[in-house]
Design an enzyme around this catalytic site. Structure first.
Site, PDB file in Angstrom:
ATOM      1  CE  LYS A  27       0.004  23.812  26.436  1.00 19.02           C
ATOM      2  NZ  LYS A  27       1.179  24.069  27.293  1.00 19.02           N
ATOM      3  NE  ARG A 102       0.920  29.573  23.470  1.00 17.68           N
ATOM      4  CZ  ARG A 102       1.392  28.331  23.362  1.00 17.68           C
ATOM      5  NH1 ARG A 102       0.737  27.425  22.692  1.00 17.68           N
ATOM      6  NH2 ARG A 102       2.508  28.019  23.938  1.00 17.68           N
ATOM      7  NE  ARG A 141       9.983  20.661  25.850  1.00 23.01           N
ATOM      8  CZ  ARG A 141       8.825  21.331  25.762  1.00 23.01           C
ATOM      9  NH1 ARG A 141       7.694  20.663  25.661  1.00 23.01           N
ATOM     10  NH2 ARG A 141       8.816  22.633  25.780  1.00 23.01           N
ATOM     11  NE  ARG A 174       9.960  23.474  22.168  1.00 21.64           N
ATOM     12  CZ  ARG A 174       8.680  23.399  22.524  1.00 21.64           C
ATOM     13  NH1 ARG A 174       8.033  22.238  22.426  1.00 21.64           N
ATOM     14  NH2 ARG A 174       8.024  24.438  22.969  1.00 21.64           N
ATOM     15  NE  ARG A 185       7.904  28.166  25.885  1.00 23.53           N
ATOM     16  CZ  ARG A 185       8.379  26.936  26.079  1.00 23.53           C
ATOM     17  NH1 ARG A 185       9.673  26.749  26.254  1.00 23.53           N
ATOM     18  NH2 ARG A 185       7.557  25.908  26.075  1.00 23.53           N
TER      19      ARG A 185
HETATM   20  P1  AP5 Z   1       4.953  18.586  27.178  1.00 20.63           P
HETATM   21  O1  AP5 Z   1       3.898  17.544  27.033  1.00 20.63           O
HETATM   22  O2  AP5 Z   1       5.823  18.873  26.007  1.00 20.63           O
HETATM   23  O3  AP5 Z   1       4.285  19.930  27.753  1.00 20.63           O
HETATM   24  P2  AP5 Z   1       3.527  21.087  27.013  1.00 20.63           P
HETATM   25  O4  AP5 Z   1       2.501  21.604  27.958  1.00 20.63           O
HETATM   26  O5  AP5 Z   1       3.058  20.630  25.662  1.00 20.63           O
HETATM   27  O6  AP5 Z   1       4.720  22.118  26.902  1.00 20.63           O
HETATM   28  P3  AP5 Z   1       5.223  23.002  25.701  1.00 20.63           P
HETATM   29  O7  AP5 Z   1       6.444  23.690  26.219  1.00 20.63           O
HETATM   30  O8  AP5 Z   1       5.378  22.229  24.419  1.00 20.63           O
HETATM   31  O9  AP5 Z   1       4.036  23.983  25.573  1.00 20.63           O
HETATM   32  P4  AP5 Z   1       4.045  25.366  25.039  1.00 20.63           P
HETATM   33  O10 AP5 Z   1       2.607  25.649  25.090  1.00 20.63           O
HETATM   34  O11 AP5 Z   1       4.939  26.364  25.685  1.00 20.63           O
HETATM   35  O12 AP5 Z   1       4.768  25.174  23.610  1.00 20.63           O
HETATM   36  P5  AP5 Z   1       4.166  25.024  22.161  1.00 20.63           P
HETATM   37  O13 AP5 Z   1       4.983  24.022  21.461  1.00 20.63           O
HETATM   38  O14 AP5 Z   1       2.679  24.891  22.164  1.00 20.63           O
HETATM   39  O15 AP5 Z   1       5.857  18.186  28.443  1.00 20.63           O
HETATM   40  C1  AP5 Z   1       6.956  18.991  28.824  1.00 20.63           C
HETATM   41  C2  AP5 Z   1       8.053  18.086  29.444  1.00 20.63           C
HETATM   42  O16 AP5 Z   1       7.542  17.515  30.646  1.00 20.63           O
HETATM   43  C3  AP5 Z   1       8.475  16.906  28.549  1.00 20.63           C
HETATM   44  O17 AP5 Z   1       9.836  16.661  28.743  1.00 20.63           O
HETATM   45  C4  AP5 Z   1       7.616  15.727  29.078  1.00 20.63           C
HETATM   46  O18 AP5 Z   1       8.254  14.490  28.874  1.00 20.63           O
HETATM   47  C5  AP5 Z   1       7.521  16.086  30.559  1.00 20.63           C
HETATM   48  N1  AP5 Z   1       6.247  15.664  31.166  1.00 20.63           N
HETATM   49  C6  AP5 Z   1       4.999  15.760  30.608  1.00 20.63           C
HETATM   50  N2  AP5 Z   1       4.071  15.304  31.475  1.00 20.63           N
HETATM   51  C7  AP5 Z   1       4.747  14.920  32.607  1.00 20.63           C
HETATM   52  C8  AP5 Z   1       4.347  14.378  33.875  1.00 20.63           C
HETATM   53  N3  AP5 Z   1       3.048  14.128  34.154  1.00 20.63           N
HETATM   54  N4  AP5 Z   1       5.307  14.128  34.793  1.00 20.63           N
HETATM   55  C9  AP5 Z   1       6.619  14.375  34.530  1.00 20.63           C
HETATM   56  N5  AP5 Z   1       7.068  14.875  33.345  1.00 20.63           N
HETATM   57  C10 AP5 Z   1       6.142  15.158  32.408  1.00 20.63           C
HETATM   58  O19 AP5 Z   1       4.458  26.495  21.572  1.00 20.63           O
HETATM   59  C11 AP5 Z   1       5.778  26.931  21.348  1.00 20.63           C
HETATM   60  C12 AP5 Z   1       5.749  28.351  20.816  1.00 20.63           C
HETATM   61  O20 AP5 Z   1       5.011  28.398  19.570  1.00 20.63           O
HETATM   62  C13 AP5 Z   1       5.064  29.404  21.692  1.00 20.63           C
HETATM   63  O21 AP5 Z   1       5.926  29.917  22.693  1.00 20.63           O
HETATM   64  C14 AP5 Z   1       4.670  30.449  20.646  1.00 20.63           C
HETATM   65  O22 AP5 Z   1       5.785  31.242  20.273  1.00 20.63           O
HETATM   66  C15 AP5 Z   1       4.255  29.603  19.459  1.00 20.63           C
HETATM   67  N6  AP5 Z   1       2.829  29.276  19.475  1.00 20.63           N
HETATM   68  C16 AP5 Z   1       2.266  28.030  19.549  1.00 20.63           C
HETATM   69  N7  AP5 Z   1       0.939  28.104  19.566  1.00 20.63           N
HETATM   70  C17 AP5 Z   1       0.632  29.439  19.504  1.00 20.63           C
HETATM   71  C18 AP5 Z   1      -0.602  30.153  19.528  1.00 20.63           C
HETATM   72  N8  AP5 Z   1      -1.788  29.518  19.602  1.00 20.63           N
HETATM   73  N9  AP5 Z   1      -0.535  31.510  19.477  1.00 20.63           N
HETATM   74  C19 AP5 Z   1       0.636  32.166  19.370  1.00 20.63           C
HETATM   75  N10 AP5 Z   1       1.834  31.546  19.358  1.00 20.63           N
HETATM   76  C20 AP5 Z   1       1.827  30.185  19.434  1.00 20.63           C
END
Ligand code: AP5
Length: 230
Positions: A27, A102, A141, A174, A185
């Site tokens: 994402k 979310r 990652r 991370r 998660r």
């Molecule tokens: P990446 O693009 O980083 O994937 P992502 O879907 O953004 O994954 P995240 O782990 O960042 O999402 P998340 O939703 O768990 O975390 P967030 O930061 O929002 O890609 C991942 C990896 O794959 C990278 O190494 C990339 O290079 C690789 N990759 C990407 N595309 C690829 C492809 N096509 N092929 C191969 N490799 C690829 O949230 C973190 C925490 O914050 C949550 O757990 C929660 O505690 C809190 N939080 C955030 N938002 C909320 C909310 N709305 N409500 C409550 N808590 C929240």
């Protein structure tokens, strides 16, 4: 909704774009590209919370321990920070949401905030990736704590494999990409976020995209989908 001028000079819809998908679906990677293409802000709640942690704000102090364990941060806090962010002038011509809403409570709160109770104007994309690939991506990652760029030890390493290409900061893993937190998660995703797929399938323009392909291919699908919804 107003139209906006994009990178290729044509005009596009300013409907908010919501990217849904499990942790590691890509994402953040796709939101950055799409936002640059549409010339609108990318609003990543994960990045906003990590910035708050780094700055030591009250929000960061509350969110940090929850995030490290892979738990969600309370809905009211998220609705508050996103609500304030989307009121800013740069969002007047659209924005791409990464990581929000979310939970059903967040989705309903967001509807009330920007849609007057309806999601029909939102463009929602559900990025699908098999679980074993999510685990591979998250365990490999690496992340820059200065500019929040992400890399992968196998598929997207930085030039020297250790430091950020943009600012030279030492890359780290991370805390919530460690095994126990990732397991939490994924449970939180299944229990609280996956129900949003049905929520939006019935109320908005939701499309599924196969995210288990090279980044450029996934982006092409996303771009086409969003542009078709003008
Ligand atoms: P990446 O693009 O980083 O994937 P992502 O879907 O953004 O994954 P995240 O782990 O960042 O999402 P998340 O939703 O768990 O975390 P967030 O930061 O929002 O890609 C991942 C990896 O794959 C990278 O190494 C990339 O290079 C690789 N990759 C990407 N595309 C690829 C492809 N096509 N092929 C191969 N490799 C690829 O949230 C973190 C925490 O914050 C949550 O757990 C929660 O505690 C809190 N939080 C955030 N938002 C909320 C909310 N709305 N409500 C409550 N808590 C929240």
């Amino acid at each position: 909704m107003a139209d906006v001028r994009t990178g290729d000079g044509t005009r596009r819809s300013a409907a908010p774009v919501i990217l849904l998908g499990p942790p590691g679906a890509g994402k953040g990677t796709q939101a950055a590209r799409l936002a640059a293409h549409l010339r609108v802000p990318k609003i990543s709640t994960g990045d906003m919370l990590r910035e708050a942690i780094a700055a030591g704000t009250p929000l960061g102090r509350q969110a940090g321990p929850l995030m490290d364990k892979g738990q969600l941060v309370p809905d009211d806090l998220l609705n508050g920070i996103v609500g304030a962010r989307v009121q800013r002038d740069d969002c007047a011509t659209g924005y791409v949401l990464d990581g929000y809403p979310r939970t059903l409570r967040q989705a309903e709160g967001f509807e009330d905030l920007v849609g007057g109770g309806v999601s029909a104007g939102f463009v929602v994309v559900n990025v699908e990736v098999p679980r074993e690939e999510l685990l591979r991506r998250l365990s490999g990652r690496r992340w820059c704590p200065t500019c929040q760029s992400t890399y992968h030890v196998e598929s997207r390493a930085s030039r020297d494999g250790l430091h950020c290409d943009r600012d030279g900061t030492l890359l780290i893993q991370r805390e919530d990409d460690k095994e126990t937190a990732v397991a939490h998660r994924l449970v939180e995703y299944d229990r609280r976020t996956a129900p949003l797929i049905d929520f939006y399938r019935h109320r908005a323009r939701l499309s599924d995209v196969d995210g288990h392909r090279p980044v450029d291919e996934v982006f092409e699908d996303l771009r086409r989908l969003v542009e078709a919804q003008r």
